[in-house]
Design a protein around this motif. Structure first.
Motif, mmCIF file in Angstrom:
data_model
loop_
_atom_site.group_PDB
_atom_site.id
_atom_site.type_symbol
_atom_site.label_atom_id
_atom_site.label_comp_id
_atom_site.label_asym_id
_atom_site.label_seq_id
_atom_site.Cartn_x
_atom_site.Cartn_y
_atom_site.Cartn_z
ATOM 1 N N PHE A 1 2.216 11.093 3.930
ATOM 2 C CA PHE A 1 2.525 9.842 4.621
ATOM 3 C C PHE A 1 3.261 8.796 3.789
ATOM 4 C CE2 PHE A 1 -1.448 9.013 2.427
ATOM 5 C CZ PHE A 1 -1.342 7.688 2.020
ATOM 6 N N ASN A 2 3.315 8.876 2.458
ATOM 7 C CA ASN A 2 3.765 7.712 1.673
ATOM 8 C C ASN A 2 5.203 7.269 1.967
ATOM 9 O OD1 ASN A 2 4.957 9.873 0.316
ATOM 10 N ND2 ASN A 2 3.844 9.565 -1.585
ATOM 11 N N VAL A 3 6.171 8.157 1.844
ATOM 12 C CA VAL A 3 7.555 7.775 2.136
ATOM 13 C C VAL A 3 7.747 7.537 3.636
ATOM 14 C CG1 VAL A 3 9.976 8.495 2.009
ATOM 15 C CG2 VAL A 3 8.416 9.027 0.126
ATOM 16 N N GLN A 4 7.029 8.305 4.450
ATOM 17 C CA GLN A 4 7.140 8.161 5.901
ATOM 18 C C GLN A 4 6.760 6.753 6.348
ATOM 19 O OE1 GLN A 4 6.053 10.630 4.068
ATOM 20 N NE2 GLN A 4 5.658 12.505 5.214
ATOM 21 N N VAL A 5 5.700 6.192 5.753
ATOM 22 C CA VAL A 5 5.282 4.829 6.095
ATOM 23 C C VAL A 5 6.389 3.842 5.740
ATOM 24 C CG1 VAL A 5 3.635 2.986 5.590
ATOM 25 C CG2 VAL A 5 2.825 5.336 5.852
ATOM 26 N N LEU B 1 0.830 -1.211 0.000
ATOM 27 C CA LEU B 1 0.000 0.000 0.000
ATOM 28 C C LEU B 1 0.864 1.262 0.000
ATOM 29 C CD1 LEU B 1 -2.848 -0.959 2.508
ATOM 30 C CD2 LEU B 1 -3.015 -0.777 0.022
ATOM 31 N N ALA B 2 1.962 1.231 0.747
ATOM 32 C CA ALA B 2 2.871 2.379 0.761
ATOM 33 C C ALA B 2 3.502 2.578 -0.613
ATOM 34 C CB ALA B 2 3.955 2.166 1.825
ATOM 35 N N ILE B 3 3.905 1.486 -1.247
ATOM 36 C CA ILE B 3 4.480 1.568 -2.595
ATOM 37 C C ILE B 3 3.453 2.121 -3.581
ATOM 38 C CG2 ILE B 3 5.379 0.214 -4.533
ATOM 39 C CD1 ILE B 3 6.538 -1.728 -2.430
ATOM 40 N N PHE B 4 2.219 1.614 -3.471
ATOM 41 C CA PHE B 4 1.155 2.084 -4.353
ATOM 42 C C PHE B 4 0.935 3.589 -4.187
ATOM 43 C CE2 PHE B 4 -3.393 3.079 -4.885
ATOM 44 C CZ PHE B 4 -3.529 2.791 -6.234
ATOM 45 N N SER B 5 0.961 4.076 -2.952
ATOM 46 C CA SER B 5 0.758 5.505 -2.709
ATOM 47 C C SER B 5 1.905 6.334 -3.286
ATOM 48 C CB SER B 5 0.599 5.776 -1.212
ATOM 49 O OG SER B 5 1.795 5.509 -0.504
ATOM 50 N N ILE B 6 3.122 5.763 -3.283
ATOM 51 C CA ILE B 6 4.267 6.462 -3.884
ATOM 52 C C ILE B 6 4.090 6.563 -5.394
ATOM 53 C CG2 ILE B 6 6.739 6.262 -4.370
ATOM 54 C CD1 ILE B 6 7.069 5.090 -1.544
ATOM 55 N N ILE B 7 3.679 5.455 -6.025
ATOM 56 C CA ILE B 7 3.453 5.465 -7.477
ATOM 57 C C ILE B 7 2.362 6.469 -7.835
ATOM 58 C CG2 ILE B 7 2.693 4.092 -9.464
ATOM 59 C CD1 ILE B 7 3.803 1.617 -8.038
ATOM 60 N N TRP B 8 1.254 6.395 -7.130
ATOM 61 C CA TRP B 8 0.126 7.292 -7.389
ATOM 62 C C TRP B 8 0.539 8.749 -7.184
ATOM 63 C CZ3 TRP B 8 -5.170 7.192 -4.339
ATOM 64 C CH2 TRP B 8 -6.127 7.904 -5.077
ATOM 65 N N GLY B 9 1.342 8.996 -6.157
ATOM 66 C CA GLY B 9 1.790 10.364 -5.887
ATOM 67 C C GLY B 9 2.611 10.953 -7.007
ATOM 68 N N HIS B 10 3.334 10.107 -7.741
ATOM 69 C CA HIS B 10 4.175 10.603 -8.831
ATOM 70 C C HIS B 10 3.385 10.990 -10.078
ATOM 71 C CE1 HIS B 10 7.996 8.666 -6.988
ATOM 72 N NE2 HIS B 10 7.951 9.961 -6.728
ATOM 73 N N PHE B 11 2.078 10.706 -10.077
ATOM 74 C CA PHE B 11 1.230 11.195 -11.165
ATOM 75 C C PHE B 11 0.800 12.643 -10.918
ATOM 76 C CE2 PHE B 11 0.743 6.741 -12.329
ATOM 77 C CZ PHE B 11 0.632 6.804 -13.704
ATOM 78 N N PHE B 12 0.970 13.111 -9.685
ATOM 79 C CA PHE B 12 0.611 14.478 -9.308
ATOM 80 C C PHE B 12 -0.826 14.816 -9.702
ATOM 81 C CE2 PHE B 12 5.246 14.525 -9.837
ATOM 82 C CZ PHE B 12 5.615 14.964 -8.577
ATOM 83 N N SER B 13 -1.719 13.862 -9.491
ATOM 84 C CA SER B 13 -3.130 14.099 -9.786
ATOM 85 C C SER B 13 -3.780 14.865 -8.638
ATOM 86 C CB SER B 13 -3.853 12.770 -10.021
ATOM 87 O OG SER B 13 -3.621 11.870 -8.959
ATOM 88 N N GLU B 14 -5.034 15.191 -8.790
ATOM 89 C CA GLU B 14 -5.742 15.977 -7.782
ATOM 90 C C GLU B 14 -5.683 15.283 -6.416
ATOM 91 O OE1 GLU B 14 -10.252 17.770 -7.009
ATOM 92 O OE2 GLU B 14 -9.785 16.604 -8.787
ATOM 93 N N GLY B 15 -5.304 16.051 -5.399
ATOM 94 C CA GLY B 15 -5.237 15.510 -4.049
ATOM 95 C C GLY B 15 -3.927 14.825 -3.708
ATOM 96 N N HIS B 16 -2.927 14.903 -4.612
ATOM 97 C CA HIS B 16 -1.666 14.206 -4.345
ATOM 98 C C HIS B 16 -0.947 14.763 -3.120
ATOM 99 C CE1 HIS B 16 -0.316 17.683 -6.721
ATOM 100 N NE2 HIS B 16 0.828 17.548 -6.087
ATOM 101 N N LEU B 17 -1.287 15.988 -2.721
ATOM 102 C CA LEU B 17 -0.686 16.585 -1.526
ATOM 103 C C LEU B 17 -0.840 15.671 -0.317
ATOM 104 C CD1 LEU B 17 -1.029 20.224 -0.282
ATOM 105 C CD2 LEU B 17 -1.757 18.383 1.202
ATOM 106 N N TYR B 18 -2.008 15.039 -0.195
ATOM 107 C CA TYR B 18 -2.281 14.189 0.967
ATOM 108 C C TYR B 18 -1.477 12.894 0.925
ATOM 109 C CZ TYR B 18 -6.101 17.472 1.562
ATOM 110 O OH TYR B 18 -6.822 18.624 1.714
#
Length: 323
Positions: free
Chosen positions: A41-45, A20-37
């Motif tokens: 936590f993604n790398v921190q987890v 799940l943490a890896i998935f959140s990192i991948i998703w975050g790199h798309f910089f889509s709406e709401g990626h701030l959230y």
């Protein structure tokens, strides 16, 4: 329950949490709406999980050998692959991509993120492991280190510098690593949680805290050693995300996808290191929505299942495995 049995070979909920943490990192790199959230936590987890799984080596030789083969060698290889992909792409489109390989390796050894991409975390993890090997296994020592790193991160941010260097990123990564080391002491309680009301309550509270921290702390750029607007909210937000993924992982570990999740968990270094190549191509698609980015991230994650199995058979060194 098998998924929470301390005597089992693996803790499936921990594998789920890592995925799940890896998935959140991948998703975050798309910089889509709401990626701030996601950046709350993604790398921190991932840092917390690294600390939870950490085990001090019996001697310095073993420690250095493990850091070299498990982290440094895969980082170097995947960094070269990323640079070659960029070079070949420029060549295919008639563009120039000037790179001095001597200069590249020099800056890689110095920990600059531009030449290693997402692999900067594994470089930081090497530093964290070496620091942990140096220290006695005492809670008071870990607490003092936590305070020292926190003061260092705050001082650095107030200095006004913004250097993308994996050595500096230790200041914001290692506090969560130390939290993970502490959480290992309550491993039995974490594995044997069977209170549905408490789990639901923890999930809701964690989600609300994550939203609050995202709204008030702003962007968190770990690779720049940037914790946002407030250090306390940085720590709270990271731990809120950790709690949220922990509860979700306990529930998801009941699903019949054990082999797939274990494969993704074992191949985490490969996924984090190379997913950015695919993301950079897909991010060029116009008019993407948040849901489309979500499914594209899931698609990328699942694409790594066969890749990990092939790598495990023929190139295990990319997974940090060496004999």
């Amino acid at each position: 329950m098998m998924t929470r049995n301390l005597n089992s070979e693996r803790l499936l909920w921990l594998d789920w949490m890592k995925v799940l943490a890896i998935f959140s990192i991948i998703w975050g790199h798309f910089f889509s709406e709401g990626h701030l959230y996601l950046y709350v936590f993604n790398v921190q987890v991932f840092c917390v999980i690294s600390g939870f799984l950490y085990k001090k080596a019996s001697n310095w030789k073993t420690c250095v050998k493990k850091c070299f083969w498990q982290l440094f060698v895969p980082t170097v290889i995947m960094s070269i692959i990323m640079q070659l992909e960029a070079y070949l792409r420029c060549l295919a489109f008639g563009m120039t991509y000037d790179i001095s390989w001597l200069w590249f390796f020099e800056w890689l050894l110095l920990g600059h993120r531009w030449c290693m991409g997402p692999c900067w975390y594994f470089y930081s993890l090497i530093i964290m492991r070496l620091i942990m090997q140096l220290l006695p296994e005492k809670n008071w020592m870990y607490f003092l280190l936590f305070l020292f790193l926190s003061c260092g991160a705050i001082s650095y941010q107030y200095s006004g510098y913004a250097i993308s260097n994996a050595n500096l990123s230790v200041l914001v990564c290692m506090p969560f690593f130390l939290i993970g080391v502490y959480l290992k002491k309550i491993k039995q309680q974490l594995c044997n949680l069977h209170n549905c009301c408490f789990e639901v309550g923890l999930l809701i509270c964690a989600f609300l805290l994550l939203m609050i921290c995202g709204n008030y702390n702003g962007y968190v750029w770990m690779y720049l050693c940037d914790y946002g607007n407030n250090y306390a909210l940085f720590i709270i937000g990271g731990m809120a995300g950790t709690c949220m993924l922990y509860v979700l992982s306990l529930w998801l570990s009941r699903l019949p996808y054990r082999k797939t999740i274990e494969a993704l968990s074992k191949g985490s270094i490969l996924i984090i290191g190379l997913h950015i190549i695919i993301v950079r191509r897909l991010i060029e698609l116009p008019d993407r929505s948040l849901i489309e980015d979500l499914f594209l991230s899931l698609f990328i994650l699942l694409c790594f299942v066969p890749l990990i199995r092939i790598t495990e058979l023929f190139f295990p060194i990319l997974l940090g495995k060496h004999k």
